[in-house]
Each structure stands twice: as C-alpha cells, then as structure tokens.
Design a protein around this motif. Structure first.
Motif, short mmCIF file in Angstrom:
data_model
loop_
_atom_site.label_atom_id
_atom_site.label_comp_id
_atom_site.label_asym_id
_atom_site.label_seq_id
_atom_site.Cartn_x
_atom_site.Cartn_y
_atom_site.Cartn_z
N LYS A 110 0.69 -1.11 -0.11
CA LYS A 110 0.15 0.12 0.06
C LYS A 110 0.76 1.40 0.12
O LYS A 110 0.59 2.29 -0.97
CB LYS A 110 -0.97 -0.03 1.29
CG LYS A 110 -1.92 -1.20 1.19
CD LYS A 110 -2.93 -0.80 0.27
CE LYS A 110 -4.13 -1.61 0.25
NZ LYS A 110 -5.29 -1.47 -0.81
N ALA A 111 1.84 1.17 0.80
CA ALA A 111 2.78 2.38 0.77
C ALA A 111 3.52 2.52 -0.39
O ALA A 111 3.72 3.71 -0.88
CB ALA A 111 3.96 2.26 2.05
N GLU A 112 3.98 1.77 -1.12
CA GLU A 112 4.73 1.81 -2.27
C GLU A 112 3.93 2.20 -3.51
O GLU A 112 4.05 3.35 -4.18
CB GLU A 112 5.43 0.46 -2.76
CG GLU A 112 6.65 0.17 -1.82
CD GLU A 112 7.25 -1.06 -2.12
OE1 GLU A 112 6.88 -1.99 -2.89
OE2 GLU A 112 8.28 -1.30 -1.35
N ALA A 113 2.72 1.81 -3.58
CA ALA A 113 1.54 2.31 -4.28
C ALA A 113 1.24 3.74 -4.20
O ALA A 113 0.79 4.29 -5.11
CB ALA A 113 0.43 1.45 -4.29
N ALA A 114 1.36 4.19 -2.97
CA ALA A 114 1.11 5.48 -2.74
C ALA A 114 2.24 6.71 -2.86
O ALA A 114 2.25 7.72 -2.69
CB ALA A 114 0.47 5.87 -1.28
N GLY A 115 3.47 6.01 -3.18
CA GLY A 115 4.54 6.62 -3.54
C GLY A 115 5.42 7.02 -2.32
O GLY A 115 6.54 7.86 -2.32
N LEU A 116 5.24 6.27 -1.03
CA LEU A 116 6.10 6.44 0.06
C LEU A 116 7.42 5.31 -0.22
O LEU A 116 7.30 4.49 -0.74
CB LEU A 116 5.16 5.86 1.31
CG LEU A 116 4.11 6.99 1.94
CD1 LEU A 116 3.11 7.21 1.16
CD2 LEU A 116 4.04 6.37 3.18
N SER A 117 8.35 5.73 0.45
CA SER A 117 9.63 5.04 0.49
C SER A 117 10.09 4.45 1.65
O SER A 117 9.61 5.04 2.70
CB SER A 117 10.89 5.87 0.00
OG SER A 117 10.45 6.75 -1.46
N PRO A 118 10.48 3.27 1.75
CA PRO A 118 10.84 2.59 3.06
C PRO A 118 11.96 3.53 3.81
O PRO A 118 12.77 3.97 3.34
CB PRO A 118 11.26 1.21 2.61
CG PRO A 118 11.10 1.10 1.23
CD PRO A 118 10.76 2.27 0.54
N THR A 119 11.75 3.65 4.99
CA THR A 119 12.48 4.26 5.89
C THR A 119 13.34 3.51 6.94
O THR A 119 14.04 3.45 7.48
CB THR A 119 11.83 5.45 6.64
OG1 THR A 119 10.82 4.89 7.59
CG2 THR A 119 11.38 6.53 5.66
N MET A 120 12.42 2.19 7.10
CA MET A 120 12.84 1.18 8.16
C MET A 120 11.95 -0.21 8.02
O MET A 120 10.82 -0.05 7.75
CB MET A 120 12.34 1.83 9.47
CG MET A 120 12.82 0.92 10.77
SD MET A 120 11.64 -0.26 11.66
CE MET A 120 10.31 0.76 11.76
N ALA A 121 12.79 -1.14 8.19
CA ALA A 121 12.17 -2.43 8.19
C ALA A 121 12.83 -3.33 8.92
O ALA A 121 14.17 -3.46 9.00
CB ALA A 121 12.17 -3.08 6.54
#
Length: 164
Positions: A110-121
């Motif tokens: 969902k985040a990637e589809a909305a253009g958010l980039s990973p900051t932590m995993a």
C-alpha cells in the motif's frame, strides 16, 4: 497486560524508525542548535468507534489514507484520528488471524503504491516492523506486528495523509 506491553514495544520500535529522521538530543546540542520551544496546547483527538473491518472495507471506513486502510478482516481494538497544523494523522490497534509477515507485506505494498519510500524495516524474533515516508509531502506510515496467542497484534500509525 500482554497487549499493553506489545503496544508499548511497538510504539518504541516505531519511534526508533522515526528518530533517525531528524537531529535531536546531544547531536543537536553539540552542533549549537537552539533549544526546542515550549510545546503548544494539546491537540484534540477524536476516538473512532470500535468496529470489525470486512475485506471490502474502504479507506472511508478507516478514515485514513489508502496506504493506512484497515487490514481485511481486522478486529479493531482502538483507533484515534488527529489533525494538527493542517496535517492529518491516526493510530489504529487491531488484531488479525494473518501472520505478522503478511500484515507487513500488505502495508508495504500500500505504501509503495502511494509513493512512500521505505525508511525502516526490521524483524526481531516474531515481531516485524515497517516504516515509510513520502519524499515530497512528508506523509508517514509505521506498522508493528507481533504474535499475540493465536492472532497477530498490530499497531499502525500514519501522518500527513495528503499524497499527490
């Protein structure tokens, strides 16, 4: 009591992910940064009613952006919405029958589809966490999922819902 400690641990993990986003503490003081201003008046937070989401639940049902919509089949335990300085935000605590890895994968997509980039995993034991931010708008998502008996307990927070 276990859910409260899981919730506290989840918020601590989420805070760790966001802590690296700005200078604070001794690094800022060592750089000669001015002290932070006194906090303003508290912002009103409206509690959302407890509900059970269905697979057809929409973003309107969860009162959040598409990247923070209610997980299909989730049993919401707590939810709150906030608006401060023109930025929306929210927190949702829920349980689901899905494994922690499945919950994280759902919100990562969902985040990637909305253009958010990973900051932590990260994964620590059976607990999994994921954080993401939008580079232009500053919208953020933080998800922590951990086993709780036969179910998975999830703490989801988001802010800055305006995404282009």
């Amino acid at each position: 009591m276990r859910r409260l400690s899981t919730f506290a641990a989840g918020l601590a993990l989420a805070s760790l992910g966001l802590a690296g986003c700005s200078e604070s503490g001794s690094r800022a003081e060592a750089a000669g940064a001015p002290e932070a201003a006194e906090p303003g008046p508290p912002t009103a937070v409206a509690a959302a009613p407890v509900a059970t989401a269905t697979p057809e639940a929409s973003v309107e049902d969860s009162a959040g952006p598409a990247f923070a919509e209610t997980y299909p089949g989730a049993e919401i335990e707590q939810a709150a919405l906030s608006e401060a300085d023109g930025t929306d935000g929210g927190l949702m605590v829920f349980t689901t029958e899905a494994a922690p890895e499945q919950v994280i994968a759902f919100y990562k997509g969902k985040a990637e589809a909305a253009g958010l980039s990973p900051t932590m995993a990260m994964a620590q034991g059976d607990t999994h966490a994921y954080g993401a931010a939008h580079p232009q708008t500053g919208a953020t998502l933080s998800v922590v999922a951990s086993p709780d008996g036969e179910r998975t307990s999830v703490q989801l927070s988001w802010s800055g819902a305006t995404v282009p």
